[in-house]
Design a protein around this motif. Structure first.
Motif, mmCIF file in Angstrom:
data_model
loop_
_atom_site.group_PDB
_atom_site.id
_atom_site.type_symbol
_atom_site.label_atom_id
_atom_site.label_comp_id
_atom_site.label_asym_id
_atom_site.label_seq_id
_atom_site.Cartn_x
_atom_site.Cartn_y
_atom_site.Cartn_z
ATOM 1 N N ALA A 1 68.594 89.085 46.857
ATOM 2 C CA ALA A 1 67.415 87.986 46.929
ATOM 3 C C ALA A 1 67.910 86.479 46.656
ATOM 4 C CB ALA A 1 66.469 88.276 45.666
ATOM 5 N N ARG A 2 69.257 86.445 45.977
ATOM 6 C CA ARG A 2 69.885 85.119 45.930
ATOM 7 C C ARG A 2 70.468 84.964 47.295
ATOM 8 N NH1 ARG A 2 70.944 87.202 40.410
ATOM 9 N NH2 ARG A 2 72.806 88.112 41.327
ATOM 10 N N LEU A 3 71.042 85.934 47.901
ATOM 11 C CA LEU A 3 71.535 85.455 49.224
ATOM 12 C C LEU A 3 70.350 85.051 50.325
ATOM 13 C CD1 LEU A 3 74.208 86.161 50.911
ATOM 14 C CD2 LEU A 3 73.327 88.244 51.580
ATOM 15 N N ALA A 4 69.383 85.848 50.005
ATOM 16 C CA ALA A 4 68.110 85.233 51.052
ATOM 17 C C ALA A 4 67.907 83.787 50.651
ATOM 18 C CB ALA A 4 66.997 86.086 50.610
ATOM 19 N N LEU A 5 67.676 83.504 49.449
ATOM 20 C CA LEU A 5 67.418 82.159 49.274
ATOM 21 C C LEU A 5 68.424 80.911 49.667
ATOM 22 C CD1 LEU A 5 65.687 82.251 45.660
ATOM 23 C CD2 LEU A 5 64.693 82.043 47.803
ATOM 24 N N GLU A 6 69.682 81.479 49.414
ATOM 25 C CA GLU A 6 70.834 80.661 49.819
ATOM 26 C C GLU A 6 70.903 80.361 51.361
ATOM 27 O OE1 GLU A 6 75.876 80.714 50.013
ATOM 28 O OE2 GLU A 6 74.649 82.298 48.780
ATOM 29 N N HIS A 7 70.487 81.279 52.333
ATOM 30 C CA HIS A 7 70.632 81.024 53.424
ATOM 31 C C HIS A 7 69.423 81.182 54.303
ATOM 32 C CE1 HIS A 7 74.811 82.023 54.101
ATOM 33 N NE2 HIS A 7 74.857 82.764 52.843
ATOM 34 N N CYS A 8 68.070 81.086 53.822
ATOM 35 C CA CYS A 8 66.850 80.942 54.414
ATOM 36 C C CYS A 8 66.187 79.702 54.061
ATOM 37 C CB CYS A 8 65.970 82.248 53.974
ATOM 38 S SG CYS A 8 64.209 82.189 54.771
ATOM 39 N N PRO A 9 66.213 78.706 54.748
ATOM 40 C CA PRO A 9 65.645 77.505 54.620
ATOM 41 C C PRO A 9 64.142 77.273 54.421
ATOM 42 C CG PRO A 9 67.279 77.213 56.425
ATOM 43 C CD PRO A 9 67.222 78.726 55.943
ATOM 44 N N PRO A 10 63.327 78.150 55.116
ATOM 45 C CA PRO A 10 61.927 78.283 54.863
ATOM 46 C C PRO A 10 61.536 78.687 53.664
ATOM 47 C CG PRO A 10 62.711 79.193 57.203
ATOM 48 C CD PRO A 10 63.984 78.871 56.515
ATOM 49 N N LEU A 11 62.242 79.629 53.026
ATOM 50 C CA LEU A 11 61.982 79.850 51.645
ATOM 51 C C LEU A 11 62.119 78.846 50.723
ATOM 52 C CD1 LEU A 11 63.354 83.414 51.092
ATOM 53 C CD2 LEU A 11 61.127 82.973 51.347
ATOM 54 N N ARG A 12 62.919 78.265 50.860
ATOM 55 C CA ARG A 12 63.153 76.904 49.877
ATOM 56 C C ARG A 12 62.034 75.743 50.162
ATOM 57 N NH1 ARG A 12 68.564 77.979 51.161
ATOM 58 N NH2 ARG A 12 68.690 75.931 52.373
ATOM 59 N N ARG A 13 61.975 75.472 51.704
ATOM 60 C CA ARG A 13 61.144 74.440 51.973
ATOM 61 C C ARG A 13 59.731 74.559 51.826
ATOM 62 N NH1 ARG A 13 63.117 74.362 56.540
ATOM 63 N NH2 ARG A 13 61.616 75.424 57.854
ATOM 64 N N ARG A 14 59.253 75.983 52.105
ATOM 65 C CA ARG A 14 57.916 76.087 51.999
ATOM 66 C C ARG A 14 57.455 76.739 50.849
ATOM 67 N NH1 ARG A 14 57.845 79.205 57.837
ATOM 68 N NH2 ARG A 14 58.638 77.414 59.118
ATOM 69 N N GLY A 15 58.303 77.397 49.929
ATOM 70 C CA GLY A 15 57.960 78.092 48.776
ATOM 71 C C GLY A 15 58.270 79.332 48.556
ATOM 72 N N TRP A 16 58.532 80.068 47.581
ATOM 73 C CA TRP A 16 58.756 81.375 47.050
ATOM 74 C C TRP A 16 58.356 81.764 45.881
ATOM 75 C CZ3 TRP A 16 61.831 82.768 43.130
ATOM 76 C CH2 TRP A 16 62.928 81.842 42.498
#
Length: 232
Positions: A136-151
């Motif tokens: 999950a931490r890896l996904a947040l590190e490399h997935c800009p849409p999750l950080r930009r749009r929210g998770w």
């Protein structure tokens, strides 16, 4: 890492991790030879050359799709087979390893896209498989849409299957029934037998029950497991 570790190496392409459930360019959906078939429950949707133990799951015909992982990853597309296997077996959506048994409390961690970071509600439906904490931490590190749009993330106690997401066909014309959903797919509950028998499934849907919100993924660990990093 030992062979017994449930956390598997994540595949990378151009320095970016590719989730296990992502479809690749050589895994394009082929023509689906659909037909009206007569089963034990009466008329319904099926394949002209259907092999029930391969084409039908949860008593629903499932979208045919090659599983070859070639070409380039299509991050916006989900692989129908790998998604269903990940949901039904609670496999990590990032690495594909089992998530059951990685926590002493036997709960599963779910990470989903959420506009504005709206928390996951108890009983919420999802097509997103669980994940290991490190994945999950890896996904947040490399997935800009999750950080930009929210998770949103949560530890979940129970994950009963709810239904499927797929294409709904008209019983008479065998034409697709339109939907307002941007995915073009309908969500059909397993209790809706009338619609279910005319659905070509592409995703398995589960309900999230016994939800505890997680706002900081850094405080979580995958208990009793070794961390695997994929080759870049």
């Amino acid at each position: 890492m030992t062979d017994s570790s449930p956390i598997r190496p994540v595949q990378y392409r151009d320095g970016r991790p590719v989730p296990h459930i992502t479809a690749w360019s050589r895994e394009q959906v082929p023509p689906q030879p659909l037909a009206v078939i007569h089963g034990h429950g009466g008329r319904g949707l099926g394949f002209e050359d259907e092999v029930s133990h391969i084409d039908r799951h949860y008593d629903v015909p499932w979208m045919r799709m090659p599983a070859t992982r070639g070409g380039h990853p299509r991050y916006e597309n989900v692989h129908a087979l790998r998604q269903r296997q990940a949901m039904s077996r609670l496999l990590c959506q990032m690495c594909g390893g089992p998530t059951l048994g990685t926590r002493r409390d036997e709960r599963s961690l779910f990470l989903v896209a959420s506009a504005g970071g709206r928390p996951i509600a108890d009983g919420e439906l999802t097509t997103s498989p669980p994940t290991h904490a490190v994945c999950a931490r890896l996904a947040l590190e490399h997935c800009p849409p999750l950080r930009r749009r929210g998770w949103a993330a949560a530890l979940v106690e129970h994950t009963p299957v709810w239904g499927v997401s797929g294409l709904l066909y008209h019983p008479q014309s065998l034409e697709p029934v339109p939907t307002a959903d941007v995915s073009g797919m309908h969500r059909i509950s397993f209790t809706d037998d009338r619609s279910l028998r005319w659905t070509l499934a592409a995703r398995l849907i589960i309900a999230l029950e016994g939800v505890t919100a997680v706002t900081d993924l850094d405080v979580l660990s995958d208990e009793g497991t070794a961390v695997a990093r994929g080759s870049r």
